[in-house]
Design a protein around this motif. Structure first.
Motif, PDB file in Angstrom:
ATOM      1  N   PHE A 106       0.847  -1.186   0.000  1.00 28.91           N
ATOM      2  CA  PHE A 106       0.000   0.000   0.000  1.00 28.91           C
ATOM      3  C   PHE A 106       0.887   1.242   0.000  1.00 28.91           C
ATOM      4  N   LEU A 107       0.565   2.172  -0.880  1.00 30.01           N
ATOM      5  CA  LEU A 107       1.281   3.424  -1.007  1.00 30.01           C
ATOM      6  C   LEU A 107       0.443   4.518  -0.349  1.00 30.01           C
ATOM      7  N   VAL A 108       0.955   5.113   0.717  1.00 33.87           N
ATOM      8  CA  VAL A 108       0.215   6.107   1.499  1.00 33.87           C
ATOM      9  C   VAL A 108       0.712   7.499   1.117  1.00 33.87           C
ATOM     10  N   LEU A 109      -0.227   8.378   0.727  1.00 32.89           N
ATOM     11  CA  LEU A 109       0.134   9.669   0.157  1.00 32.89           C
ATOM     12  C   LEU A 109      -0.680  10.808   0.756  1.00 32.89           C
ATOM     13  N   PRO A 110      -0.038  11.892   1.196  1.00 33.92           N
ATOM     14  CA  PRO A 110      -0.786  13.118   1.493  1.00 33.92           C
ATOM     15  C   PRO A 110      -1.313  13.709   0.187  1.00 33.92           C
ATOM     16  N   GLY A 111      -2.508  14.270   0.218  1.00 36.92           N
ATOM     17  CA  GLY A 111      -3.112  14.765  -1.009  1.00 36.92           C
ATOM     18  C   GLY A 111      -2.978  16.253  -1.226  1.00 36.92           C
ATOM     19  N   ASN A 112      -2.103  16.916  -0.483  1.00 37.83           N
ATOM     20  CA  ASN A 112      -2.012  18.373  -0.584  1.00 37.83           C
ATOM     21  C   ASN A 112      -0.606  18.851  -0.928  1.00 37.83           C
ATOM     22  N   HIS A 113       0.181  18.013  -1.602  1.00 38.34           N
ATOM     23  CA  HIS A 113       1.551  18.383  -1.958  1.00 38.34           C
ATOM     24  C   HIS A 113       1.683  18.536  -3.466  1.00 38.34           C
ATOM     25  N   LEU A 114       2.622  19.376  -3.875  1.00 43.13           N
ATOM     26  CA  LEU A 114       2.851  19.632  -5.296  1.00 43.13           C
ATOM     27  C   LEU A 114       4.219  19.093  -5.688  1.00 43.13           C
ATOM     28  N   TYR A 115       4.244  18.051  -6.502  1.00 41.62           N
ATOM     29  CA  TYR A 115       5.488  17.428  -6.937  1.00 41.62           C
ATOM     30  C   TYR A 115       5.164  16.406  -8.009  1.00 41.62           C
ATOM     31  N   LYS A 116       6.188  15.946  -8.704  1.00 40.98           N
ATOM     32  CA  LYS A 116       6.038  14.857  -9.672  1.00 40.98           C
ATOM     33  C   LYS A 116       6.996  13.744  -9.294  1.00 40.98           C
ATOM     34  N   MET A 117       6.448  12.565  -9.113  1.00 37.50           N
ATOM     35  CA  MET A 117       7.264  11.410  -8.746  1.00 37.50           C
ATOM     36  C   MET A 117       6.741  10.179  -9.472  1.00 37.50           C
ATOM     37  N   ASP A 118       7.664   9.409 -10.017  1.00 36.51           N
ATOM     38  CA  ASP A 118       7.317   8.110 -10.600  1.00 36.51           C
ATOM     39  C   ASP A 118       7.286   7.097  -9.466  1.00 36.51           C
ATOM     40  N   TYR A 119       6.095   6.766  -9.004  1.00 34.68           N
ATOM     41  CA  TYR A 119       5.972   5.852  -7.870  1.00 34.68           C
ATOM     42  C   TYR A 119       6.471   4.450  -8.202  1.00 34.68           C
ATOM     43  N   GLN A 120       6.575   4.125  -9.492  1.00 33.63           N
ATOM     44  CA  GLN A 120       7.119   2.815  -9.861  1.00 33.63           C
ATOM     45  C   GLN A 120       8.544   2.651  -9.335  1.00 33.63           C
ATOM     46  N   LYS A 121       9.342   3.727  -9.407  1.00 34.48           N
ATOM     47  CA  LYS A 121      10.717   3.652  -8.911  1.00 34.48           C
ATOM     48  C   LYS A 121      10.746   3.482  -7.396  1.00 34.48           C
ATOM     49  N   LEU A 122       9.814   4.140  -6.708  1.00 37.32           N
ATOM     50  CA  LEU A 122       9.709   3.995  -5.258  1.00 37.32           C
ATOM     51  C   LEU A 122       9.345   2.560  -4.891  1.00 37.32           C
ATOM     52  N   ILE A 123       8.371   1.996  -5.587  1.00 35.51           N
ATOM     53  CA  ILE A 123       7.955   0.607  -5.321  1.00 35.51           C
ATOM     54  C   ILE A 123       9.089  -0.365  -5.639  1.00 35.51           C
ATOM     55  N   GLU A 124       9.801  -0.103  -6.737  1.00 32.27           N
ATOM     56  CA  GLU A 124      10.915  -0.980  -7.114  1.00 32.27           C
ATOM     57  C   GLU A 124      11.995  -0.983  -6.039  1.00 32.27           C
ATOM     58  N   ALA A 125      12.324   0.213  -5.513  1.00 35.53           N
ATOM     59  CA  ALA A 125      13.325   0.293  -4.443  1.00 35.53           C
ATOM     60  C   ALA A 125      12.842  -0.430  -3.200  1.00 35.53           C
ATOM     61  N   HIS A 126      11.569  -0.282  -2.873  1.00 33.99           N
ATOM     62  CA  HIS A 126      10.988  -0.956  -1.707  1.00 33.99           C
ATOM     63  C   HIS A 126      11.143  -2.474  -1.820  1.00 33.99           C
ATOM     64  N   ARG A 127      10.876  -3.000  -2.991  1.00 39.29           N
ATOM     65  CA  ARG A 127      10.930  -4.457  -3.171  1.00 39.29           C
ATOM     66  C   ARG A 127      12.360  -4.968  -3.321  1.00 39.29           C
ATOM     67  N   ASN A 128      13.200  -4.197  -3.983  1.00 41.28           N
ATOM     68  CA  ASN A 128      14.601  -4.609  -4.104  1.00 41.28           C
ATOM     69  C   ASN A 128      15.281  -4.685  -2.741  1.00 41.28           C
ATOM     70  N   ASN A 129      14.894  -3.781  -1.830  1.00 38.77           N
ATOM     71  CA  ASN A 129      15.454  -3.789  -0.479  1.00 38.77           C
ATOM     72  C   ASN A 129      14.784  -4.809   0.436  1.00 38.77           C
ATOM     73  N   LYS A 130      13.739  -5.464  -0.075  1.00 38.71           N
ATOM     74  CA  LYS A 130      12.942  -6.400   0.731  1.00 38.71           C
ATOM     75  C   LYS A 130      12.525  -5.736   2.057  1.00 38.71           C
ATOM     76  N   ALA A 131      12.084  -4.501   1.927  1.00 34.46           N
ATOM     77  CA  ALA A 131      11.716  -3.704   3.102  1.00 34.46           C
ATOM     78  C   ALA A 131      10.299  -4.018   3.559  1.00 34.46           C
ATOM     79  N   ASP A 132      10.065  -3.854   4.850  1.00 34.96           N
ATOM     80  CA  ASP A 132       8.712  -3.921   5.381  1.00 34.96           C
ATOM     81  C   ASP A 132       7.996  -2.588   5.176  1.00 34.96           C
ATOM     82  N   VAL A 133       8.744  -1.508   5.368  1.00 38.83           N
ATOM     83  CA  VAL A 133       8.219  -0.155   5.188  1.00 38.83           C
ATOM     84  C   VAL A 133       9.293   0.667   4.477  1.00 38.83           C
ATOM     85  N   THR A 134       8.870   1.473   3.497  1.00 35.44           N
ATOM     86  CA  THR A 134       9.781   2.420   2.867  1.00 35.44           C
ATOM     87  C   THR A 134       9.207   3.820   3.022  1.00 35.44           C
ATOM     88  N   VAL A 135      10.062   4.760   3.400  1.00 32.72           N
ATOM     89  CA  VAL A 135       9.645   6.145   3.581  1.00 32.72           C
ATOM     90  C   VAL A 135      10.353   7.007   2.543  1.00 32.72           C
TER      91      VAL A 135
END
Length: 477
Positions: free
Chosen positions: A172-201
């Motif tokens: 699950f990807l948890v996001l505040p809805g009041n921020h202005l930015y552009k991010m490819d969440y695929q890269k965030l998810i990939e890093a999370h899984r490559n690290n075998k993390a329980d939580v990624t911040v």
């Protein structure tokens, strides 16, 4: 008074919700994904599974009732605040999800949520989302089991687990809805899984000297999170281990990726009474020894921490060069509600370095370095500089414009900017009525003032005219 749950499922297929105690079976692709009773990371990740099939996003319209964008949030949540003439703040986050091919989105709303719920329901139905995708609005509710409203982000997710669990997401990807930015969440998810993390911040890169409202994390050389500190509340978790003495402090963005089973266990078993993700659940996960990793983000990010930051973000959108946030990016577009308004009608106007929304009527006026929102009327001889005009919800008929509508106290003051008015460094909220020859120039250079009874406040030297306010002819601020 009857209390009910408001839920809008935006999907071509009708969704049916089961009661809170229902626990659906996991899909087959989850059969190799498991975690043992201990908090040692034992997750078997499948990095090749596309995020569109195995990630669900949870977006918060506003995380607390104490908004930093007041008075723009007097009648709307932070996520619903208009920006750049045509958009709402939450559009940036929803667009990130769509552009990242994350198509299962839950929007959890509570504070002043009517405008936000309406926008999400109308903007993201049909064309943008296919029958394999949905955006579901879950408003705060009371139930026989719990007669309180959402007490915080963690409480909201815990209360909504019976809905979230119906989607067989790995993470699950948890996001505040009041921020202005552009991010490819695929890269965030990939890093999370490559690290075998329980939580990624998600954290701001060390080059950014930026104190966010989400605290900061202590990170070791492998980007493992070993501590958390929330400066305002003096919450400090001692680092569990510091490898070779390396301990870097990075600001949190309030964005979290949580493994499905870890998230459920944290919310229901480890911290069943926790209300807040930032101050309780995430620090708790660190203290329990879970594998929490940091994902560094080095792009533009603005959390709208003040009226001044909001004003600057709008002004930046009028620039041709050195654009911090590009609303005109063809490869990473920003989506919003199509209004089906006529093109703007421009008379003998002089307009430079400005953004003009749809359906405006601009007469013989001068507009420089400003944002002009939808349906804005500007009279002859008016001058607008370095300002944000949010616009109007309606067009007034000519009889209404001549009489000022139904408000007999302010006869002949219609919605819009009157003839001969001069406006500088001002934010004017929706449906405001600015009379003829009005001057909004902060003539006394006031930095802070609260004059809500007169329809305006001043913060950081910026005059904010409140929604629906009326400034009679010849007024001077």
């Amino acid at each position: 008074m009857s209390i009910f749950t408001f839920q809008t499922s935006i999907n071509l297929k009708q969704k049916h919700h089961n009661p809170p105690n229902y626990k659906p079976p996991l899909k087959k692709f989850l059969s190799t994904f498991f975690i043992k009773n201990s908090y040692k990371s034992e997750c078997q990740f499948l990095p090749f599974i596309p995020a569109s099939q195995s990630v669900a996003a949870v977006v918060f319209g506003q995380t607390s009732p104490q908004s930093r964008l007041y008075p723009l949030t007097k009648r709307r949540s932070e996520g619903a605040v208009p920006i750049a003439g045509s958009y709402r703040l939450i559009d940036a986050v929803i667009s990130n999800c769509i552009n990242s091919n994350i198509s299962k989105i839950y929007a959890l709303t509570q504070f002043n949520s009517t405008s936000l719920n309406s926008h999400l329901s109308r903007a993201y139905s049909g064309g943008l989302l296919t029958n394999r995708e949905f955006l579901e609005v879950i408003a705060a509710y009371q139930s026989p089991e719990d007669d309180n409203w959402f007490q915080g982000t963690a409480d909201a997710m815990r209360r909504c687990l019976w809905v979230l669990e119906q989607h067989p997401a790995v993470d699950f990807l948890v996001l505040p809805g009041n921020h202005l930015y552009k991010m490819d969440y695929q890269k965030l998810i990939e890093a999370h899984r490559n690290n075998k993390a329980d939580v990624t911040v998600a954290v701001l890169d060390k080059q950014r000297n930026y104190n966010t409202s989400f605290g900061s994390f202590n990170v070791d050389f492998g980007n493992r999170v070993i501590g958390f500190k929330d400066e305002p509340n003096l919450i400090d978790i001692t680092a569990l281990s510091i490898n070779n003495g390396f301990n870097e402090k990075l600001s949190s963005m309030g964005i979290y990726v949580m493994n499905r089973h870890v998230m459920i266990k944290l919310l229901q078993e480890s911290f069943p009474t926790a209300n807040d993700l930032k101050n309780e659940v995430i620090p708790g996960a660190i203290s329990l020894g879970l594998k929490v990793h940091a994902y560094r983000f080095d792009g533009y990010w603005e959390d709208m921490r003040s009226i001044e930051a909001y004003y600057k973000a709008n002004m930046d959108s009028t620039k041709k060069t050195n654009i911090n946030y590009n609303f005109y990016d063809r490869d990473f577009p920003v989506y919003t509600l199509p209004r089906h308004l006529p093109p703007s009608l421009v008379g003998d106007a002089v307009i430079t370095d400005s953004v003009i929304g749809d359906g405006c009527i601009l007469n013989r006026c001068s507009i420089r370095s400003s944002i002009i929102g939808p349906r804005t009327r500007v009279g002859d001889g008016a001058v607008i500089e370095d300002s944000v005009i949010i616009g109007s919800d309606i067009y007034q008929s000519e009889p209404e414009r001549r009489t000022g509508g139904e408000n007999l106290k302010h006869m002949s003051v219609p919605i819009g900017i009157g003839e001969g008015s001069f406006i500088k460094k001002t934010i004017i909220d929706k449906n405001a009525k600015i009379g003829k020859n009005v001057k909004i120039i902060n003539r006394d250079n006031v930095q802070e003032a609260n004059n809500e009874s007169d329809g305006y406040v001043i913060t950081s030297g910026i005059v904010v005219i409140m929604r629906g306010a009326v400034l009679p002819d010849e007024s001077i601020l």
